[in-house]
Design a protein around this motif. Structure first.
Motif, mmCIF file in Angstrom:
data_model
loop_
_atom_site.group_PDB
_atom_site.id
_atom_site.type_symbol
_atom_site.label_atom_id
_atom_site.label_comp_id
_atom_site.label_asym_id
_atom_site.label_seq_id
_atom_site.Cartn_x
_atom_site.Cartn_y
_atom_site.Cartn_z
ATOM 1 N N PRO A 138 0.817 -1.220 0.000
ATOM 2 C CA PRO A 138 0.000 0.000 0.000
ATOM 3 C C PRO A 138 0.848 1.266 0.000
ATOM 4 N N HIS A 153 1.442 1.824 -3.542
ATOM 5 C CA HIS A 153 0.169 2.302 -4.095
ATOM 6 C C HIS A 153 0.010 3.792 -3.813
ATOM 7 N N ARG A 154 0.306 4.153 -2.550
ATOM 8 C CA ARG A 154 0.136 5.540 -2.122
ATOM 9 C C ARG A 154 1.053 6.475 -2.895
ATOM 10 N N PRO A 207 -7.201 5.757 1.155
ATOM 11 C CA PRO A 207 -7.319 4.314 1.439
ATOM 12 C C PRO A 207 -5.967 3.599 1.495
ATOM 13 N N THR A 208 -5.043 3.984 0.629
ATOM 14 C CA THR A 208 -3.727 3.343 0.638
ATOM 15 C C THR A 208 -2.963 3.699 1.903
ATOM 16 N N VAL A 253 -4.473 1.573 4.910
ATOM 17 C CA VAL A 253 -4.032 0.178 4.890
ATOM 18 C C VAL A 253 -2.565 0.080 5.285
ATOM 19 N N TYR A 303 -5.004 -8.957 9.191
ATOM 20 C CA TYR A 303 -4.918 -8.951 7.730
ATOM 21 C C TYR A 303 -3.743 -9.812 7.266
ATOM 22 N N MET A 360 -4.068 -6.464 -0.022
ATOM 23 C CA MET A 360 -5.370 -6.644 -0.683
ATOM 24 C C MET A 360 -6.402 -7.201 0.283
ATOM 25 N N TYR A 382 -7.641 -4.250 2.388
ATOM 26 C CA TYR A 382 -8.653 -3.449 1.689
ATOM 27 C C TYR A 382 -10.016 -4.144 1.776
ATOM 28 N N TYR A 383 -10.025 -5.442 1.444
ATOM 29 C CA TYR A 383 -11.276 -6.205 1.410
ATOM 30 C C TYR A 383 -11.908 -6.308 2.792
ATOM 31 N N VAL A 403 -13.405 -2.933 4.105
ATOM 32 C CA VAL A 403 -14.682 -2.609 3.445
ATOM 33 C C VAL A 403 -15.782 -3.542 3.924
ATOM 34 N N LEU A 431 -12.442 3.369 4.579
ATOM 35 C CA LEU A 431 -11.175 3.557 3.885
ATOM 36 C C LEU A 431 -10.715 5.016 3.945
#
Length: 299
Positions: A81, A84-85, A135-136, A139, A157, A161, A164-165, A168, A176
């Motif tokens: 993440p 991702h961010r 969101p990134t 996480v 976790y 991924m 994230y799931y 939510v 998020l």
């Protein structure tokens, strides 16, 4: 931003790709320092009468504790993440900077851009970018905070991924964007302090006889930008980390007041050394890579 753009203008897409790549590279090299920073920020003050020492003490001690108890790989928790961010936030905050600055000052401006216009543009692009990337960030902090769970308690976790799931599924899509308020404040302020100070310091250095637009100039400017960014952005950064890592706070104000009254003002500068260490290295890697990537594109 006159000094962040080459003489030959590059497009938004090119600037986005250069900054996303540079930010991702900087993230990889500095994530262990970020993990240490988050652990120190989430660590609350020992209760009165409790003679036990805090688990994490200082930058080196925190890194050693994490590596010893959880393994070396734990220092790169939140890498996925985190990348991702940086691809989203890092690309947008710099890629949008010049268009927003031009909108404020006008494309016909010949003189140097006033500092307040640079600050205003950076505030806005930092805020817009983190709204998309929140969101990134959430996480990333959740995964970094996993190591603080009591021994024997299963991890929440299995990876980015799954995080994230799970978030939510269990907390709703809106979860998020937990901590969005302090995150907007933090990133808008840090982006303004970072980009505006880098630009201004670089401009001042270039006015000194004997200095040129070189790697050494970029190095000095990036170190200065890191110091200003951390000094100004540390309080909202602590609030952001605590809200994302601890769901007991009602809102931003509740987190701020509880931290202030229970632990004092200095609590907002918890993890300052690892934060500055990370920011200094991060800015050096990011700005040097970004400057060189632009030169490759423009020839």
């Amino acid at each position: 931003m006159a000094d962040l753009s080459p003489k030959t203008q590059i497009s938004f897409v090119q600037s986005f790709l250069c900054s996303a790549f540079a930010a991702s590279l900087a993230e990889f090299f500095t994530l262990p320092l970020d993990v240490a920073k988050v652990r120190l920020q989430l660590q609350k003050k020992t209760a009165v009468g409790d003679v036990g020492l805090p688990k994490y003490r200082g930058l080196r001690g925190t890194i050693n504790t994490i590596a010893g108890e959880e393994g070396i790989s734990a220092l790169w928790k939140g890498m996925v993440p985190g990348l991702h961010r940086q691809c989203i936030y890092g690309g947008l905050r710099i890629g949008l900077y010049d268009p927003v600055k031009t909108f404020f000052v006008g494309s016909a401006l010949i003189a140097e851009v006033p500092i307040y216009h640079m600050i205003l543009a950076a505030l806005l692009t930092g805020a817009l970018a983190i709204v998309v990337a929140n969101p990134t960030d959430l996480v990333k902090v959740r995964l970094q905070a996993e190591g603080q769970l009591p021994h024997g308690v299963p991890k929440r976790y299995s990876g980015a991924m799954d995080a994230y799931y799970t978030i939510v599924k269990e907390e709703g899509l809106g979860a998020l964007w937990t901590g969005l308020g302090p995150n907007i404040a933090r990133n808008a302020i840090i982006n303004a302090a970072e980009l505006a100070s880098y630009d201004q310091i670089k401009r001042m250095i270039l006015n000194i006889p004997g200095f040129s637009d070189s790697v050494f100039t970029h190095l000095l400017a990036s170190l200065g930008a890191g110091f200003f960014a951390v000094s100004i952005g540390s309080p909202p950064d602590v609030v952001k980390s605590r809200m994302m890592g601890d769901s007991t706070y009602k809102n931003t104000l509740d987190c701020f007041l509880k931290t202030l009254f229970n632990e004092g003002f200095l609590a907002f500068y918890k993890g300052f050394l690892p934060n500055f260490s990370r920011a200094a290295v991060w800015n050096v890697v990011m700005f040097l890579t970004f400057e060189q990537a632009k030169r490759l594109i423009t020839g």
